[in-house]
Design a protein around this motif. Structure first.
Motif, PDB file in Angstrom:
ATOM      1  N   VAL A  84      46.548  39.554  47.577  1.00 36.22           N
ATOM      2  CA  VAL A  84      47.696  38.635  47.553  1.00 36.22           C
ATOM      3  C   VAL A  84      48.989  39.444  47.613  1.00 36.22           C
ATOM      4  N   GLY A  85      49.842  39.077  48.551  1.00 35.07           N
ATOM      5  CA  GLY A  85      51.110  39.779  48.701  1.00 35.07           C
ATOM      6  C   GLY A  85      52.120  39.358  47.651  1.00 35.07           C
ATOM      7  N   PRO A  86      53.195  40.115  47.520  1.00 29.01           N
ATOM      8  CA  PRO A  86      54.199  39.807  46.488  1.00 29.01           C
ATOM      9  C   PRO A  86      54.912  38.480  46.723  1.00 29.01           C
ATOM     10  N   ASP A  87      54.936  38.006  47.989  1.00 28.64           N
ATOM     11  CA  ASP A  87      55.601  36.734  48.290  1.00 28.64           C
ATOM     12  C   ASP A  87      54.646  35.552  48.228  1.00 28.64           C
ATOM     13  N   SER A  88      53.381  35.821  47.905  1.00 27.05           N
ATOM     14  CA  SER A  88      52.393  34.745  47.841  1.00 27.05           C
ATOM     15  C   SER A  88      52.447  34.033  46.497  1.00 27.05           C
ATOM     16  N   ARG A  89      51.761  32.903  46.444  1.00 28.93           N
ATOM     17  CA  ARG A  89      51.555  32.203  45.186  1.00 28.93           C
ATOM     18  C   ARG A  89      50.088  31.807  45.111  1.00 28.93           C
ATOM     19  N   VAL A  90      49.596  31.657  43.915  1.00 29.99           N
ATOM     20  CA  VAL A  90      48.208  31.245  43.729  1.00 29.99           C
ATOM     21  C   VAL A  90      48.202  29.914  42.991  1.00 29.99           C
ATOM     22  N   GLU A  91      47.295  29.023  43.451  1.00 32.71           N
ATOM     23  CA  GLU A  91      47.244  27.667  42.904  1.00 32.71           C
ATOM     24  C   GLU A  91      45.799  27.325  42.565  1.00 32.71           C
ATOM     25  N   PRO A  92      45.508  26.958  41.360  1.00 35.79           N
ATOM     26  CA  PRO A  92      44.124  26.607  41.010  1.00 35.79           C
ATOM     27  C   PRO A  92      43.733  25.259  41.615  1.00 35.79           C
ATOM     28  N   VAL A  93      42.541  25.200  42.198  1.00 39.73           N
ATOM     29  CA  VAL A  93      41.968  23.920  42.604  1.00 39.73           C
ATOM     30  C   VAL A  93      41.374  23.255  41.376  1.00 39.73           C
ATOM     31  N   THR A  94      40.673  24.058  40.620  1.00 40.05           N
ATOM     32  CA  THR A  94      40.247  23.679  39.272  1.00 40.05           C
ATOM     33  C   THR A  94      40.716  24.815  38.366  1.00 40.05           C
ATOM     34  N   SER A  95      40.768  24.596  37.104  1.00 46.74           N
ATOM     35  CA  SER A  95      41.196  25.649  36.194  1.00 46.74           C
ATOM     36  C   SER A  95      40.363  26.906  36.430  1.00 46.74           C
ATOM     37  N   ALA A  96      41.038  28.018  36.691  1.00 48.56           N
ATOM     38  CA  ALA A  96      40.344  29.218  37.143  1.00 48.56           C
ATOM     39  C   ALA A  96      40.536  30.368  36.166  1.00 48.56           C
ATOM     40  N   LEU A  97      39.448  31.116  35.959  1.00 44.71           N
ATOM     41  CA  LEU A  97      39.501  32.360  35.205  1.00 44.71           C
ATOM     42  C   LEU A  97      39.519  33.490  36.223  1.00 44.71           C
ATOM     43  N   VAL A  98      40.559  34.333  36.153  1.00 43.75           N
ATOM     44  CA  VAL A  98      40.816  35.312  37.200  1.00 43.75           C
ATOM     45  C   VAL A  98      40.825  36.718  36.626  1.00 43.75           C
ATOM     46  N   ALA A  99      40.177  37.644  37.360  1.00 47.30           N
ATOM     47  CA  ALA A  99      40.279  39.073  37.039  1.00 47.30           C
ATOM     48  C   ALA A  99      41.306  39.661  37.991  1.00 47.30           C
ATOM     49  N   TRP A 100      42.476  40.011  37.446  1.00 45.77           N
ATOM     50  CA  TRP A 100      43.546  40.594  38.255  1.00 45.77           C
ATOM     51  C   TRP A 100      43.304  42.094  38.420  1.00 45.77           C
ATOM     52  N   LEU A 101      43.376  42.557  39.653  1.00 42.68           N
ATOM     53  CA  LEU A 101      43.053  43.944  39.978  1.00 42.68           C
ATOM     54  C   LEU A 101      44.287  44.698  40.450  1.00 42.68           C
ATOM     55  N   GLY A 102      44.256  46.017  40.263  1.00 45.11           N
ATOM     56  CA  GLY A 102      45.383  46.849  40.642  1.00 45.11           C
ATOM     57  C   GLY A 102      45.272  47.407  42.051  1.00 45.11           C
ATOM     58  N   ASP A 103      46.195  48.339  42.364  1.00 40.93           N
ATOM     59  CA  ASP A 103      46.241  48.942  43.695  1.00 40.93           C
ATOM     60  C   ASP A 103      44.966  49.706  44.026  1.00 40.93           C
ATOM     61  N   ARG A 104      44.367  50.324  43.020  1.00 41.36           N
ATOM     62  CA  ARG A 104      43.135  51.075  43.252  1.00 41.36           C
ATOM     63  C   ARG A 104      42.046  50.163  43.817  1.00 41.36           C
ATOM     64  N   ALA A 105      41.935  48.974  43.265  1.00 37.88           N
ATOM     65  CA  ALA A 105      40.922  48.029  43.743  1.00 37.88           C
ATOM     66  C   ALA A 105      41.205  47.610  45.179  1.00 37.88           C
ATOM     67  N   ARG A 106      42.470  47.396  45.485  1.00 36.05           N
ATOM     68  CA  ARG A 106      42.821  46.955  46.840  1.00 36.05           C
ATOM     69  C   ARG A 106      42.455  48.016  47.875  1.00 36.05           C
ATOM     70  N   SER A 107      42.598  49.293  47.511  1.00 33.57           N
ATOM     71  CA  SER A 107      42.256  50.358  48.457  1.00 33.57           C
ATOM     72  C   SER A 107      40.746  50.512  48.630  1.00 33.57           C
ATOM     73  N   LEU A 108      39.980  50.098  47.607  1.00 34.62           N
ATOM     74  CA  LEU A 108      38.523  50.216  47.682  1.00 34.62           C
ATOM     75  C   LEU A 108      37.858  49.014  48.347  1.00 34.62           C
ATOM     76  N   ALA A 109      38.531  47.865  48.330  1.00 35.60           N
ATOM     77  CA  ALA A 109      37.919  46.644  48.859  1.00 35.60           C
ATOM     78  C   ALA A 109      37.521  46.820  50.310  1.00 35.60           C
ATOM     79  N   TRP A 110      36.293  46.435  50.612  1.00 33.06           N
ATOM     80  CA  TRP A 110      35.702  46.494  51.953  1.00 33.06           C
ATOM     81  C   TRP A 110      35.513  47.917  52.461  1.00 33.06           C
TER      82      TRP A 110
END
Length: 597
Positions: A84-110
């Motif tokens: 998610v970019g800094p200009d994005s927003r996140v909206e729950p469809v249902t109440s959501a439990l979220v694990a927020w990840l840092g830059d390290r995770a973003r570089s490892l994803a995929w």
């Protein structure tokens, strides 16, 4: 959430398990995931909020990712990852439990498995073709003779050693003499037994490396129509592998199907041999064969069927005069064929044959088309068959027709162009370069044609809804299902074809075309890799669907219920379809598709 340095071990272990189960981190070492987990912040999401971190994994519930304008860009289910970019927003469809990840995770994803990979069914049938190297089944040492040895002497040696072949020394590599050669090239032709083996052996012999798998050797035999392969290592022959050796590993292999086709003396016998192909394909998939390998095998068997039916047609109708070429189009030409396929064929007639010769070849084409239908290949609903005059010309006639398709790119002509550019010669004296070379040279210079072909390449949209969900058919026989062929395979085949035609490339297979697009800069390597892997996944799902339906005794179909797929498959398909959208949008922008008349 506890501070990272005070996180209880059981919580940290749970977070590592969460990341390891997420498809975006497949293949990433667990030690690296442990470091990512130590930096996680967990929180509930109940209202629209700006992102807390650059990336997230949904632990429970479901959320949408919106851009700065409020447009939904992604829908993320439980267990899925999103950046998610800094200009994005996140909206729950249902109440959501979220694990927020840092830059390290973003570089490892995929990064661990950048290309989504086909995963074969969990249960195999125990054959060893895809795990056994050729060296394990080859015969050694190999009987080898000088070219001057007589066939009588060679036959005596073969009987003495109880082998069915002998290698013949040659200047540019060995030849091979088989018991079949002695029957068909010596005895059947009335040659004397004192004929030297150099006149009867096949030169040069097709060879295979000692470390290749038996499955690869099987495919080489299928493609070349041979039963013996000398095995080489370090530049020297170390053994011989035969179709019989491979049959001991796999009694229902495609080699058995091909052998049955080759032995057939009637159309009914060809059909009986081909009845074993769906089971053979299911067996290959169950034992770990990849979708591309299976697609090549099926196309190769279809080639053999068409050649055999041509021989039977010649035997019944007589061999018309002149050189010819039998063509195939579509998935058979691309070697991506499944067992649910129709006929897509063409014929290159002899030059200057005259009306009588053309009529004789038309009769052959009609005979083979009828026979293919009896064998199990339905007639093409679009009429793309050698029995139709539109798909039967001499070489000059083909060039004139193809030139017309490029000069007058109507909607119908563009569809025909898409068919013709996926062409391959099954048998005959003409090459694809002879057939398509002049036309491909013209397409490189014709921006109007390329633009209209680009419009075709953006016609088949991937089945991905506005909210990023897999879309299905809402009515009819396949309600609630998606079409793997139309929705997952055709869009990428169209894109790959465009990249090849635009530069006059000779590649026919989708994977080869996408790889060439990356190498030439026509497409980014990341996008090419994602499309290649997603195409392989979709092809594998289609093949597996056919295998399941065949085993259940049901009619084959290209449709599948997304809810019946494993979560990782749904996640991969969504990522794949997003990449297809990106590629189509790039094509539409590059070729100004919206401005074409």
């Amino acid at each position: 959430m506890p501070r990272p340095d005070r996180m209880p071990p059981e919580v940290l272990a749970d977070l590592v398990d969460l990341l390891a189960a997420c498809r975006a981190f497949a293949g990433v070492e667990r030690t690296l995931l442990h470091e990512v987990a130590r930096d996680v912040e967990v929180g509930y999401l109940a209202t629209v909020e700006p992102p807390v971190r650059p990336a997230l994994v949904v632990m429970r519930g479901e959320l949408r990712v919106l851009d700065a304008g409020g447009v939904v860009r992604d829908v993320v289910d439980a267990g899925e990852y999103a950046a998610v970019g800094p200009d994005s927003r996140v909206e729950p469809v249902t109440s959501a439990l979220v694990a927020w990840l840092g830059d390290r995770a973003r570089s490892l994803a995929w990064s661990g498995a950048r290309d989504p990979a086909w995963r074969p069914p969990a249960q195999g049938t125990g054959t060893r073709l895809h795990a056994t190297p050729v060296r394990a089944v080859m015969s050694s040492p190999v009987l080898m003779v000088e070219p001057s040895v007589t066939c009588r002497e060679a036959a005596g040696l073969m009987r003495e050693r109880r082998v069915s072949s002998v290698l013949v020394l040659g200047r540019d590599g060995p030849g091979v003499l088989t018991d079949r050669d002695l029957r068909s090239r010596l005895v059947a032709e009335g040659r004397p037994a004192d004929t030297v083996v150099a006149e009867v052996a096949s030169y040069p012999a097709l060879v295979v490396g000692a470390d290749v798998t038996c499955a690869e050797a099987q495919l080489e035999m299928l493609a070349a129509g041979v039963h013996h392969l000398p095995v080489v290592e370090g530049g020297r022959v170390v053994g011989m592998v035969t179709s019989t050796d491979l049959h001991t590993l796999e009694a229902r292999s495609p080699l058995a199907v091909r052998s049955g086709v080759d032995r057939s003396s009637t159309v009914a016998e060809v059909a009986a041999a081909m009845a074993e192909l769906p089971g053979s394909v299911a067996r290959m998939l169950g034992d770990g064969a990849g979708p591309r390998e299976v697609g090549r095998v099926v196309a190769t068997v279809t080639d053999r069927v068409q050649r055999r039916l041509l021989d039977l047609a010649f035997a019944e109708l007589g061999r018309p005069e002149g050189d010819f070429a039998w063509l195939c189009f579509g998935s058979q030409a691309r070697r991506e064929q499944t067992v649910l396929t129709d006929q897509d064929t063409g014929l290159v007639l002899p030059d200057g044959g005259g009306p009588e010769v053309e009529e004789a070849w038309a009769a052959v084409a009609a005979w083979v088309t009828d026979a293919l239908e009896q064998v199990g290949y339905p007639r093409c609903r679009g009429g793309v068959m050698a029995s139709e005059p539109l798909w039967r010309h001499d070489l000059a006639g083909w060039h004139a027709r193809l030139d017309g398709l490029v000069r007058q790119p109507s909607e119908h002509h563009l569809l025909e162009s898409a068919i013709v550019f996926d062409a391959r010669v099954v048998t005959g004296s003409v090459t694809v370069a002879d057939l398509l070379g002049p036309t491909l040279a013209r397409t490189v210079r014709d921006a109007t044609f390329r633009g209209r072909l680009a419009r075709v390449a953006t016609t088949h949209r991937p089945p991905l809804g506005f909210l990023g969900r897999l879309t299905v058919e809402h009515r009819g026989e396949h309600r609630g299902q998606l079409d793997l062929k139309k929705g997952a395979l055709l869009p990428v085949a169209d894109l790959a074809r465009l990249t090849a035609v635009a530069r006059g490339g000779p590649e026919v297979g989708t994977d080869e075309r996408l790889e060439a697009a990356a190498e030439t800069g026509a497409m980014s390597r990341d996008l090419s890799g994602t499309l290649r892997a997603g195409y392989t996944l979709a092809l594998g799902l289609r093949l597996q669907r056919h295998a399941e339906l065949f085993a259940a005794g049901e009619s084959l179909s290209n449709h599948v219920d997304p809810a019946a797929l494993d979560p990782w498959v749904r996640a991969e398909l969504k990522e794949y379809f997003k990449a297809v959208r990106v590629a189509q949008e790039h094509v539409a922008s590059t070729y100004l598709v919206g401005m074409l008349g």
